[in-house]
Design a protein around this motif. Structure first.
Motif, PDB file in Angstrom:
ATOM      1  N   ARG A  67      10.848  10.862  -0.645  1.00  0.00           N
ATOM      2  CA  ARG A  67      10.645  12.203  -0.061  1.00  0.00           C
ATOM      3  C   ARG A  67       9.180  12.408   0.329  1.00  0.00           C
ATOM      4  N   LYS A  68       8.291  11.938  -0.539  1.00  0.00           N
ATOM      5  CA  LYS A  68       6.862  12.018  -0.229  1.00  0.00           C
ATOM      6  C   LYS A  68       6.563  11.206   1.037  1.00  0.00           C
ATOM      7  N   GLY A  69       7.194  10.066   1.172  1.00  0.00           N
ATOM      8  CA  GLY A  69       7.025   9.227   2.357  1.00  0.00           C
ATOM      9  C   GLY A  69       7.559   9.889   3.609  1.00  0.00           C
ATOM     10  N   GLU A  70       8.673  10.623   3.479  1.00  0.00           N
ATOM     11  CA  GLU A  70       9.225  11.340   4.635  1.00  0.00           C
ATOM     12  C   GLU A  70       8.270  12.429   5.104  1.00  0.00           C
ATOM     13  N   ARG A  71       7.654  13.133   4.162  1.00  0.00           N
ATOM     14  CA  ARG A  71       6.670  14.160   4.534  1.00  0.00           C
ATOM     15  C   ARG A  71       5.452  13.527   5.203  1.00  0.00           C
ATOM     16  N   PHE A  72       5.005  12.398   4.648  1.00  0.00           N
ATOM     17  CA  PHE A  72       3.860  11.687   5.216  1.00  0.00           C
ATOM     18  C   PHE A  72       4.194  11.175   6.617  1.00  0.00           C
ATOM     19  N   LEU A  73       5.412  10.690   6.805  1.00  0.00           N
ATOM     20  CA  LEU A  73       5.851  10.218   8.117  1.00  0.00           C
ATOM     21  C   LEU A  73       5.787  11.344   9.138  1.00  0.00           C
TER      22      LEU A  73
ATOM     23  N   ARG B 165       0.836  -1.209   0.000  1.00  0.00           N
ATOM     24  CA  ARG B 165       0.000   0.000   0.000  1.00  0.00           C
ATOM     25  C   ARG B 165       0.870   1.258   0.000  1.00  0.00           C
ATOM     26  N   LEU B 166       1.931   1.264   0.803  1.00  0.00           N
ATOM     27  CA  LEU B 166       2.833   2.416   0.848  1.00  0.00           C
ATOM     28  C   LEU B 166       3.519   2.627  -0.496  1.00  0.00           C
ATOM     29  N   LYS B 167       3.847   1.540  -1.169  1.00  0.00           N
ATOM     30  CA  LYS B 167       4.478   1.649  -2.484  1.00  0.00           C
ATOM     31  C   LYS B 167       3.495   2.191  -3.518  1.00  0.00           C
ATOM     32  N   GLN B 168       2.245   1.723  -3.471  1.00  0.00           N
ATOM     33  CA  GLN B 168       1.228   2.215  -4.403  1.00  0.00           C
ATOM     34  C   GLN B 168       0.995   3.715  -4.231  1.00  0.00           C
ATOM     35  N   ASP B 169       1.136   4.200  -3.008  1.00  0.00           N
ATOM     36  CA  ASP B 169       0.929   5.623  -2.717  1.00  0.00           C
ATOM     37  C   ASP B 169       2.206   6.449  -2.878  1.00  0.00           C
ATOM     38  N   ASP B 170       3.271   5.827  -3.363  1.00  0.00           N
ATOM     39  CA  ASP B 170       4.575   6.475  -3.599  1.00  0.00           C
ATOM     40  C   ASP B 170       5.246   6.975  -2.323  1.00  0.00           C
TER      41      ASP B 170
END
Length: 122
Positions: free
Chosen positions: A76-82, A49-54
């Protein structure tokens, strides 16, 4: 631990681990299992799921004596989401702690996550 609590924090936990270093799925599952009682399969669903959401990407790396391993890396998008998840988590925990304090007859007392109370305050 109640299963719904765990489901709500798995993305936060997985991204936190990937922020430290790239990891393959089994390693993520093993590290989480040290602190949270979870099935290995549930981590792969979260990673997918995290990969699908980039929020994460993946790459293959040769393993000595075995097939290549798929490593996951936070984007980077994942870091912001984190960072959003951590802020939301801290706010939730503070609010729940305040409600618990009211229920225990302590009155309204907001405790900040990460703060420490002195012996007199406990």
């Amino acid at each position: 631990m109640i299963i719904q609590f765990k489901k709500g924090v798995l993305e936060l936990c997985v991204l936190s681990l990937l922020k430290q270093e790239d990891q393959y799925g089994y390693d993520v599952a093993s590290r989480l299992a040290q602190n949270i009682d979870i099935a290995d399969g549930s981590i792969y669903l979260v990673l997918r799921r995290l990969k699908q959401d980039d929020y994460v990407s993946s790459y293959l790396e040769e393993a000595s004596g075995g097939p290549p391993r798929k490593y996951y890396v936070i984007t980077r998008k994942g870091e912001r989401f984190l960072e959003e998840l951590k802020t939301d988590w801290r706010e939730l925990v503070n609010n729940v702690n305040s409600i618990i304090a009211i229920g225990e007859g302590s009155g309204y007392s907001q405790v900040t996550v990460g703060s420490s109370l002195t012996d007199d305050e406990q």
